[in-house]
Motif scaffolding. Structure first.
Motif, PDB file in Angstrom:
ATOM      1  N   ASP A   1      16.484  -5.321  10.357  1.00  0.00           N
ATOM      2  CA  ASP A   1      17.354  -4.205   9.984  1.00  0.00           C
ATOM      3  C   ASP A   1      17.134  -3.043  10.940  1.00  0.00           C
ATOM      4  OD1 ASP A   1      17.832  -5.821   7.815  1.00  0.00           O
ATOM      5  OD2 ASP A   1      17.102  -4.412   6.314  1.00  0.00           O
ATOM      6  N   VAL A   2      18.188  -2.384  11.343  1.00  0.00           N
ATOM      7  CA  VAL A   2      18.112  -1.161  12.129  1.00  0.00           C
ATOM      8  C   VAL A   2      18.866  -0.080  11.361  1.00  0.00           C
ATOM      9  CG1 VAL A   2      18.730  -0.005  14.296  1.00  0.00           C
ATOM     10  CG2 VAL A   2      17.946  -2.379  14.333  1.00  0.00           C
ATOM     11  N   LYS A   3      18.206   1.033  11.117  1.00  0.00           N
ATOM     12  CA  LYS A   3      18.791   2.149  10.366  1.00  0.00           C
ATOM     13  C   LYS A   3      19.348   1.692   9.023  1.00  0.00           C
ATOM     14  CE  LYS A   3      21.743   4.212  12.991  1.00  0.00           C
ATOM     15  NZ  LYS A   3      22.584   5.017  13.878  1.00  0.00           N
ATOM     16  N   GLY A   4      18.638   0.783   8.382  1.00  0.00           N
ATOM     17  CA  GLY A   4      19.040   0.327   7.059  1.00  0.00           C
ATOM     18  C   GLY A   4      20.166  -0.690   7.047  1.00  0.00           C
ATOM     19  N   GLN A   5      20.632  -1.115   8.215  1.00  0.00           N
ATOM     20  CA  GLN A   5      21.696  -2.113   8.284  1.00  0.00           C
ATOM     21  C   GLN A   5      21.158  -3.409   8.864  1.00  0.00           C
ATOM     22  OE1 GLN A   5      24.855  -0.315  10.579  1.00  0.00           O
ATOM     23  NE2 GLN A   5      25.715   0.655   8.764  1.00  0.00           N
ATOM     24  N   ARG A   6      21.418  -4.504   8.165  1.00  0.00           N
ATOM     25  CA  ARG A   6      20.955  -5.812   8.631  1.00  0.00           C
ATOM     26  C   ARG A   6      21.720  -6.212   9.882  1.00  0.00           C
ATOM     27  NH1 ARG A   6      18.950  -9.065   4.275  1.00  0.00           N
ATOM     28  NH2 ARG A   6      17.379  -7.521   4.752  1.00  0.00           N
ATOM     29  N   ILE A   7      20.957  -6.563  10.949  1.00  0.00           N
ATOM     30  CA  ILE A   7      21.627  -7.012  12.175  1.00  0.00           C
ATOM     31  C   ILE A   7      21.399  -8.506  12.416  1.00  0.00           C
ATOM     32  CG2 ILE A   7      21.593  -4.731  13.238  1.00  0.00           C
ATOM     33  CD1 ILE A   7      19.298  -5.766  15.060  1.00  0.00           C
ATOM     34  N   GLY A   8      20.517  -9.130  11.612  1.00  0.00           N
ATOM     35  CA  GLY A   8      20.340 -10.561  11.772  1.00  0.00           C
ATOM     36  C   GLY A   8      19.150 -11.104  11.016  1.00  0.00           C
ATOM     37  N   GLN A   9      19.006 -12.417  11.119  1.00  0.00           N
ATOM     38  CA  GLN A   9      17.943 -13.143  10.427  1.00  0.00           C
ATOM     39  C   GLN A   9      17.334 -14.150  11.390  1.00  0.00           C
ATOM     40  OE1 GLN A   9      19.204 -15.038   6.802  1.00  0.00           O
ATOM     41  NE2 GLN A   9      17.346 -16.255   6.611  1.00  0.00           N
ATOM     42  N   ILE A  10      16.029 -14.359  11.250  1.00  0.00           N
ATOM     43  CA  ILE A  10      15.311 -15.357  12.046  1.00  0.00           C
ATOM     44  C   ILE A  10      14.741 -16.365  11.065  1.00  0.00           C
ATOM     45  CG2 ILE A  10      13.404 -15.754  13.662  1.00  0.00           C
ATOM     46  CD1 ILE A  10      13.842 -12.752  14.511  1.00  0.00           C
ATOM     47  N   ASP A  11      15.206 -17.608  11.142  1.00  0.00           N
ATOM     48  CA  ASP A  11      14.819 -18.618  10.167  1.00  0.00           C
ATOM     49  C   ASP A  11      13.458 -19.250  10.439  1.00  0.00           C
ATOM     50  OD1 ASP A  11      17.201 -18.319   8.719  1.00  0.00           O
ATOM     51  OD2 ASP A  11      18.251 -19.651  10.104  1.00  0.00           O
ATOM     52  N   SER A  12      12.961 -19.141  11.653  1.00  0.00           N
ATOM     53  CA  SER A  12      11.706 -19.783  12.043  1.00  0.00           C
ATOM     54  C   SER A  12      10.546 -19.321  11.154  1.00  0.00           C
ATOM     55  CB  SER A  12      11.395 -19.447  13.506  1.00  0.00           C
ATOM     56  OG  SER A  12      10.076 -19.783  13.829  1.00  0.00           O
TER      57      SER A  12
END
Length: 195
Positions: free
Chosen positions: A152-163
């Motif tokens: 998350d950047v500034k409270g907004q999700r920008i992605g997920q890492i499944d590893s």
């Protein structure tokens, strides 16, 4: 009044005792770390926070369900975890990602590195979407068991890492034998210690 001034000085230096950290927000230069955060129904407490001396443009705080006073305890901590980076000066997302990548590669054993690389590449891609991380921005790297790492950047999700192994690799960049900054490692593992 003098004890309060002493605590303020310790907070600015990034060496605030953990007993105080558990009750009050910690301020390091212009970055503030709250004493607790809630994540997926768990209350995480600020294990420690400090200025990144290798890159004074940011400070970091480590949130865990249970106190960790060593790298091993932090890596084995149960439940969700948060590594929060707060930017004091503007930084290019790509440059920050490159510095993190270098620290990760220096601290992850060679036989484990292949398991970490997909997550590291994904994080690099996500950070590259942010040309600049502005002063005052926060980057939360949250691990949720069974789900992965959320960025998350500034409270907004920008992605997920499944590893699954990635989060341990990430923590080693800050807490390993050759950490990004030795004094920051000490500050992140300050739980339960007093001056």
């Amino acid at each position: 009044m003098r004890p309060l001034l002493a605590l303020a000085a310790l907070a600015v230096s990034g060496t605030l005792p953990a007993a105080v950290q558990a009750q009050e927000a910690v301020r390091i230069e212009s970055a503030t770390f709250e004493p607790h955060v809630l994540m997926v129904g768990h209350k995480l407490r600020l294990n420690g926070a400090g200025l990144n001396g290798s890159n004074k443009g940011n400070a970091a705080g480590l949130y865990l369900v249970k106190w960790a006073r060593s790298t091993a305890e932090a890596l084995e901590a149960p439940g969700p975890r948060r590594l929060q980076i707060r930017f004091i000066e503007p930084q290019e997302g790509k440059a920050f990602g490159a510095a993190l990548s270098g620290a990760l590669r220096a601290n992850v054993p060679a036989q484990e590195l292949p398991d970490c690389l997909p997550g590291l590449l994904r994080l690099g891609e996500l950070l590259a979407t942010r040309k600049t991380l502005a002063a005052g921005d926060d980057l939360n790297l949250d691990f949720i068991p069974g789900q992965g790492t959320f960025v998350d950047v500034k409270g907004q999700r920008i992605g997920q890492i499944d590893s699954k192994p990635f989060y341990g690799c990430l923590l080693r960049a800050y807490l390993g034998d050759k950490p990004m900054d030795g004094s920051l490692k000490t500050a992140l593992l300050a739980a339960g210690k007093t001056k």
